[in-house]
Enzyme design. Sequence first.
Site, PDB file in Angstrom:
ATOM      1  N   ILE A 289      58.481  75.603  -1.415  1.00  0.00           N
ATOM      2  CA  ILE A 289      58.474  75.588  -0.576  1.00  0.00           C
ATOM      3  C   ILE A 289      57.852  76.287   0.733  1.00  0.00           C
ATOM      4  CG2 ILE A 289      60.313  74.130  -1.657  1.00  0.00           C
ATOM      5  CD1 ILE A 289      61.783  74.944   0.225  1.00  0.00           C
ATOM      6  N   PHE A 290      57.978  77.761   0.463  1.00  0.00           N
ATOM      7  CA  PHE A 290      58.232  78.184   2.293  1.00  0.00           C
ATOM      8  C   PHE A 290      56.504  78.706   1.941  1.00  0.00           C
ATOM      9  CE2 PHE A 290      62.322  78.743   1.661  1.00  0.00           C
ATOM     10  CZ  PHE A 290      62.488  78.298   2.962  1.00  0.00           C
ATOM     11  N   ALA A 291      55.817  79.078   1.258  1.00  0.00           N
ATOM     12  CA  ALA A 291      54.187  79.960   0.669  1.00  0.00           C
ATOM     13  C   ALA A 291      52.882  79.015  -0.429  1.00  0.00           C
ATOM     14  CB  ALA A 291      54.448  80.776   0.359  1.00  0.00           C
TER      15      ALA A 291
ATOM     16  N   GLU B 257      47.497  67.918 -20.066  1.00  0.00           N
ATOM     17  CA  GLU B 257      46.517  67.295 -19.562  1.00  0.00           C
ATOM     18  C   GLU B 257      45.221  66.860 -19.436  1.00  0.00           C
ATOM     19  OE1 GLU B 257      46.348  69.984 -16.809  1.00  0.00           O
ATOM     20  OE2 GLU B 257      48.057  70.592 -16.922  1.00  0.00           O
TER      21      GLU B 257
END
Length: 467
Positions: free
Chosen positions: A382-384, A250
Amino acid sequence: MTHAKNRPLREEMYRAYVTRASAGDLDNTPIIDKILALRQEKAELLGYKDFAELSMASKMATLDRAEQLLEELRSSSIAAAETDLTDVKAHAAASGFTADLLWWDVAFWAERLREAKYDLKDEELRPYFALPAVLDGLFQVAKRLFDVDVVAADGAVPVWHPDVRFFKVMQGDAPKAYFYLDPYSRPAEKRGGAWMAEVVGRSRLLAPAPGAAPGSPRLPVAHMVCNQSPPVDGAPSLMTFREVETLFHEFGHALQHMLTSVDEGLVAGIRGVEWDAVELPSQFMENWCYDRPTLYSFAKHYQTGEPLPEEMFKRLKAAKTFRSGTMMLRQIHFGSIDLELHSRFSPGHGESVFERDAHVAQKTQVMPPFPDDRFLCSFSHIFAGGYSAGYYSYKWAEVLSADAFAAFEEAGLDDDLAVVSTGRRFRDTVLALGGSKAPEKVFELFRGREPSTEPLLRHAGLIPAGA
């Protein structure tokens, strides 16, 4: 799956996990087909061949380059993954397991093998990684490489919790940036994980701090959030090694935000940096956790001051490459099926997404694909999420970061003058230029050439040093 001794339970859990959201009213299969069809339609409306090409238009890679990189990594990892599986089978057999090793057995026996080979437990390592010492070591790295001083400025500004720290980053006698650090877990009010985000970015158009010289840019401010254990009974916060890596990670993001030299706010720091290049500084910083002089600058027992035992350090480094071939292929499979579905698959034309996934798996898995695998139904990245035609970015960024660290290895990690010189070059290119130049140009300014997969494969133990 890694600790359940009950094999039927492991099988039940495995089957439930890889088939979730794939049946009945909760079946995501038709939604996946619709998403893919709509993305293809969107791409064509915008003048692109397919959604992968549309996605790549705003990234460092092209489809061909991304698939070439994945193939280079795959071909160098497949033999190691086969060896990984052979080793797990041998350890299971030596431990009295007589059945065929199936999908729900691998993680369990792999963990038993890891325990037998390395025997590293978080609780044994924690006393050597006290947060105050780790921060001192991290800030020493920043000073050595990038010539900045990180100075505590607690009390200078309001904070949202008493545990939150405030620091200023000094370059010479002048402030360069500021950041907050919120290090401890507070489950009632903080989500899990760790992240860095900007409070404000560097900008010449927006108002600088009160008292700044006329024409001075507004200085960047970041905040870093972690979720490690708070201090207990007068002892400092004691970190796992993974938490140490996370803090370095980070801080790498924060450094790119804070050390920018760009005054145009829309492309200063982390702004405007392409998706597949933004993890370069963060993953680069993780490498220093395995650099012996760096680690031993802070890895001291919080009570006795004794350094981390040498044997622990050796096991820590060796464990980094445990089953690295298998882990590499896992990520390559995810990246490959993502690109495949968004460039060469047409829903509703006979073949299902699961059949195409099984076809890809023939090259990316060393065990035969599980016949009922429906992991795509829960592949939210990849879909949401934001990784559609972009999951390869994880490996792309690892290649960049490993290659960047390799510049220091080539200069000589024991040659302080060379390390300092290379660090300044990294600061003045990767960290300073932000989104003001294309990432491939920024990388070439630092490295003098295009990225190579060789350092990542070497760091993962998949090819010998000097190959």
